[in-house]
Design a protein around this motif. Structure first.
Motif, PDB file in Angstrom:
ATOM      1  N   LEU A 201       0.833  -1.204   0.000  1.00  0.00           N
ATOM      2  CA  LEU A 201       0.000   0.000   0.000  1.00  0.00           C
ATOM      3  C   LEU A 201       0.867   1.253   0.000  1.00  0.00           C
ATOM      4  CD1 LEU A 201      -2.678   1.547   0.237  1.00  0.00           C
ATOM      5  CD2 LEU A 201      -2.568   1.191   2.717  1.00  0.00           C
ATOM      6  N   ARG A 202       1.928   1.251   0.788  1.00  0.00           N
ATOM      7  CA  ARG A 202       2.787   2.430   0.876  1.00  0.00           C
ATOM      8  C   ARG A 202       3.376   2.805  -0.485  1.00  0.00           C
ATOM      9  NH1 ARG A 202       4.443   5.437   4.699  1.00  0.00           N
ATOM     10  NH2 ARG A 202       3.681   4.035   6.337  1.00  0.00           N
ATOM     11  N   GLU A 203       3.620   1.817  -1.326  1.00  0.00           N
ATOM     12  CA  GLU A 203       4.184   2.082  -2.648  1.00  0.00           C
ATOM     13  C   GLU A 203       3.221   2.865  -3.533  1.00  0.00           C
ATOM     14  OE1 GLU A 203       5.433  -1.515  -4.470  1.00  0.00           O
ATOM     15  OE2 GLU A 203       6.929  -1.990  -2.932  1.00  0.00           O
ATOM     16  N   VAL A 204       1.912   2.640  -3.363  1.00  0.00           N
ATOM     17  CA  VAL A 204       0.941   3.285  -4.250  1.00  0.00           C
ATOM     18  C   VAL A 204       0.183   4.435  -3.586  1.00  0.00           C
ATOM     19  CG1 VAL A 204       0.669   1.214  -5.640  1.00  0.00           C
ATOM     20  CG2 VAL A 204      -0.879   1.594  -3.693  1.00  0.00           C
ATOM     21  N   ASP A 205       0.087   4.415  -2.251  1.00  0.00           N
ATOM     22  CA  ASP A 205      -0.695   5.444  -1.546  1.00  0.00           C
ATOM     23  C   ASP A 205      -0.093   5.668  -0.160  1.00  0.00           C
ATOM     24  OD1 ASP A 205      -2.569   7.127  -0.451  1.00  0.00           O
ATOM     25  OD2 ASP A 205      -4.318   5.894  -0.952  1.00  0.00           O
ATOM     26  N   PRO A 206       1.013   6.410  -0.084  1.00  0.00           N
ATOM     27  CA  PRO A 206       1.696   6.618   1.207  1.00  0.00           C
ATOM     28  C   PRO A 206       0.805   7.262   2.268  1.00  0.00           C
ATOM     29  CG  PRO A 206       3.082   7.338  -0.626  1.00  0.00           C
ATOM     30  CD  PRO A 206       1.734   7.052  -1.195  1.00  0.00           C
ATOM     31  N   ALA A 207      -0.081   8.174   1.865  1.00  0.00           N
ATOM     32  CA  ALA A 207      -0.933   8.853   2.846  1.00  0.00           C
ATOM     33  C   ALA A 207      -1.882   7.868   3.515  1.00  0.00           C
ATOM     34  CB  ALA A 207      -1.719   9.982   2.177  1.00  0.00           C
ATOM     35  N   SER A 208      -2.441   6.941   2.741  1.00  0.00           N
ATOM     36  CA  SER A 208      -3.319   5.928   3.329  1.00  0.00           C
ATOM     37  C   SER A 208      -2.525   4.977   4.215  1.00  0.00           C
ATOM     38  CB  SER A 208      -4.048   5.141   2.237  1.00  0.00           C
ATOM     39  OG  SER A 208      -5.045   5.933   1.619  1.00  0.00           O
ATOM     40  N   ALA A 209      -1.293   4.664   3.799  1.00  0.00           N
ATOM     41  CA  ALA A 209      -0.439   3.791   4.614  1.00  0.00           C
ATOM     42  C   ALA A 209      -0.134   4.444   5.960  1.00  0.00           C
ATOM     43  CB  ALA A 209       0.855   3.474   3.865  1.00  0.00           C
ATOM     44  N   ASP A 210       0.078   5.760   5.953  1.00  0.00           N
ATOM     45  CA  ASP A 210       0.330   6.470   7.205  1.00  0.00           C
ATOM     46  C   ASP A 210      -0.882   6.412   8.123  1.00  0.00           C
ATOM     47  OD1 ASP A 210       2.902   7.137   6.479  1.00  0.00           O
ATOM     48  OD2 ASP A 210       2.367   9.133   5.735  1.00  0.00           O
ATOM     49  N   ARG A 211      -2.071   6.425   7.534  1.00  0.00           N
ATOM     50  CA  ARG A 211      -3.307   6.449   8.316  1.00  0.00           C
ATOM     51  C   ARG A 211      -3.677   5.082   8.875  1.00  0.00           C
ATOM     52  NH1 ARG A 211      -8.555   5.485   6.865  1.00  0.00           N
ATOM     53  NH2 ARG A 211      -8.092   5.417   4.642  1.00  0.00           N
ATOM     54  N   LEU A 212      -3.339   4.008   8.148  1.00  0.00           N
ATOM     55  CA  LEU A 212      -3.793   2.674   8.518  1.00  0.00           C
ATOM     56  C   LEU A 212      -2.702   1.879   9.223  1.00  0.00           C
ATOM     57  CD1 LEU A 212      -5.683   1.794   5.212  1.00  0.00           C
ATOM     58  CD2 LEU A 212      -6.708   2.423   7.401  1.00  0.00           C
ATOM     59  N   HIS A 213      -3.090   1.196  10.284  1.00  0.00           N
ATOM     60  CA  HIS A 213      -2.154   0.335  11.007  1.00  0.00           C
ATOM     61  C   HIS A 213      -1.865  -0.901  10.153  1.00  0.00           C
ATOM     62  CE1 HIS A 213      -0.562  -2.373  14.084  1.00  0.00           C
ATOM     63  NE2 HIS A 213      -0.303  -1.285  14.793  1.00  0.00           N
ATOM     64  N   PRO A 214      -0.632  -1.398  10.172  1.00  0.00           N
ATOM     65  CA  PRO A 214      -0.313  -2.602   9.391  1.00  0.00           C
ATOM     66  C   PRO A 214      -1.209  -3.800   9.687  1.00  0.00           C
ATOM     67  CG  PRO A 214       1.702  -1.563  10.160  1.00  0.00           C
ATOM     68  CD  PRO A 214       0.562  -0.825  10.813  1.00  0.00           C
ATOM     69  N   ASN A 215      -1.802  -3.840  10.873  1.00  0.00           N
ATOM     70  CA  ASN A 215      -2.698  -4.951  11.225  1.00  0.00           C
ATOM     71  C   ASN A 215      -4.083  -4.819  10.611  1.00  0.00           C
ATOM     72  OD1 ASN A 215      -0.596  -5.756  12.846  1.00  0.00           O
ATOM     73  ND2 ASN A 215      -1.522  -5.009  14.736  1.00  0.00           N
ATOM     74  N   ASP A 216      -4.418  -3.636  10.083  1.00  0.00           N
ATOM     75  CA  ASP A 216      -5.773  -3.373   9.597  1.00  0.00           C
ATOM     76  C   ASP A 216      -5.910  -3.894   8.171  1.00  0.00           C
ATOM     77  OD1 ASP A 216      -8.325  -2.470   9.287  1.00  0.00           O
ATOM     78  OD2 ASP A 216      -7.914  -0.415   9.919  1.00  0.00           O
ATOM     79  N   ARG A 217      -5.872  -5.218   8.059  1.00  0.00           N
ATOM     80  CA  ARG A 217      -5.785  -5.845   6.736  1.00  0.00           C
ATOM     81  C   ARG A 217      -6.950  -5.472   5.827  1.00  0.00           C
ATOM     82  NH1 ARG A 217      -5.502 -12.257   6.497  1.00  0.00           N
ATOM     83  NH2 ARG A 217      -3.728 -11.828   7.898  1.00  0.00           N
ATOM     84  N   ARG A 218      -8.164  -5.502   6.360  1.00  0.00           N
ATOM     85  CA  ARG A 218      -9.338  -5.254   5.506  1.00  0.00           C
ATOM     86  C   ARG A 218      -9.292  -3.864   4.882  1.00  0.00           C
ATOM     87  NH1 ARG A 218     -14.476  -3.156   6.396  1.00  0.00           N
ATOM     88  NH2 ARG A 218     -14.100  -2.971   8.618  1.00  0.00           N
ATOM     89  N   ARG A 219      -8.942  -2.859   5.662  1.00  0.00           N
ATOM     90  CA  ARG A 219      -8.927  -1.500   5.113  1.00  0.00           C
ATOM     91  C   ARG A 219      -7.717  -1.275   4.200  1.00  0.00           C
ATOM     92  NH1 ARG A 219     -10.881  -0.749  10.478  1.00  0.00           N
ATOM     93  NH2 ARG A 219     -13.077  -0.162  10.437  1.00  0.00           N
ATOM     94  N   ILE A 220      -6.609  -1.960   4.485  1.00  0.00           N
ATOM     95  CA  ILE A 220      -5.455  -1.867   3.591  1.00  0.00           C
ATOM     96  C   ILE A 220      -5.806  -2.472   2.234  1.00  0.00           C
ATOM     97  CG2 ILE A 220      -3.105  -2.736   3.187  1.00  0.00           C
ATOM     98  CD1 ILE A 220      -2.686  -2.523   6.245  1.00  0.00           C
TER      99      ILE A 220
END
Length: 318
Positions: free
Chosen positions: A149-168
């Motif tokens: 996710l960080r590769e394509v949308d860094p802002a969303s990666a910053d917002r979402l915890h790595p454990n939040d699989r469904r939203r990632i």
């Protein structure tokens, strides 16, 4: 030519990071302004998950009506779109009872989606892609999916915890299907509220907030967080479900599965919660219309309350 314009219904909102002191203030304000509280927390919807979500007690719920608590089993998925739909229905019901709707919580996107009537669509969905991404996370780990996710949308990666699989997965799906970033779509939402909106944000000295977070984790352990997680697993709930990936639950599951000691799990939970609070503050700092109140002087409750009262009476006429 004169036209009759319907006044916007009032909506009171209290936001802030975890452990900043929202609950105590919200109960006092709710009693003062005849409010019904709507939980703006994405985890308090789950039944049986009480300690790790810092859910308000039954005694506190007896003082003030609460909504959006204990509405799903931990096996059920819960989305921002469902939250928004349910709360949009609740607000006029509360107003019709002569009470003031009062959203209290720290899940920024959920709260903001109601305040500004975000438009959500499942039109751009790809079930096969979701399954492929879920399989990728199972094989390579949630951190690898988060890195994708960080590769394509860094802002969303910053917002979402790595454990939040469904939203990632959803954020990656949006980019793959539409070619635009979910963070850009959210930023492009019209920030016009259908409500006479009053948002109060609580903040405090970062070092004090982190100390309070660590004390809260210690208190949760004393209250029986580990036993709560053992019970949920014994009842058959999937340790990898969205609910069980929440703060407090994932760390205890990791300990029970032998990944780390109990002391290691507690330290990990404290660290993850500090990071979560930092992300919460970052989200709220970008929201408009928030009236900030610094509650660092925690013994000065009456002064903080007076400050908030001034804000509310200046925005919402009862």
């Amino acid at each position: 030519m004169l036209t009759n314009i319907e006044p916007k219904p009032p909506l009171l909102v209290l936001v802030g990071p975890t452990a900043v002191g929202k609950t105590q203030l919200s109960l006092t304000l709710a009693e003062q302004y005849k409010c019904e509280i709507i939980s703006g927390d994405s985890m308090q919807v789950y039944r049986g998950m009480d300690i790790g979500t810092a859910k308000v007690s039954m005694e506190e719920r007896a003082r003030v009506p609460h909504h959006m608590i204990d509405i799903h089993d931990p096996s059920d998925a819960f989305s921002v779109a469902e939250f928004q739909e349910r709360v949009r229905d609740l607000i006029p019901q509360i107003n019709n009872r002569g009470h003031l709707p009062f959203i209290v919580g720290g899940t920024g996107l959920y709260v903001e989606s109601v305040c500004y009537n975000y438009q959500f669509s499942e039109a751009n969905s790809d079930e096969q892609l979701r399954q492929e991404l879920d399989t990728y996370a199972i094989e390579h780990g949630d951190q690898a999916l988060h890195d994708m996710l960080r590769e394509v949308d860094p802002a969303s990666a910053d917002r979402l915890h790595p454990n939040d699989r469904r939203r990632i997965i959803r954020a990656i799906e949006v980019f793959r299907v539409t070619g635009t970033k979910l963070s850009e779509q959210l930023a492009g939402q019209k920030k016009e509220s259908p409500y006479n909106l009053c948002i109060v944000g609580l903040t405090m000295d970062r070092a004090l907030l982190y100390k309070r977070i660590e004390e809260r984790v210690d208190e949760m352990m004393q209250q029986g967080l580990l036993d709560e997680v053992k019970r949920l697993l014994a009842e058959g709930y999937d340790p990898y479900s969205v609910a069980m990936q929440g703060l407090g639950y994932k760390e205890m599951v990791g300990h029970l599965q032998g990944e780390y000691s109990l002391e290691g799990a507690i330290e990990l939970l404290k660290r993850d919660t500090r990071r979560f609070a930092k992300r919460q503050l970052s989200w709220f700092r970008h929201m408009k219309d928030i009236h900030w109140v610094d509650v660092t002087e925690i013994t000065n409750f009456s002064a903080h309350l007076a400050n908030i009262n001034d804000i509310i009476t200046g925005k919402i006429v009862q």
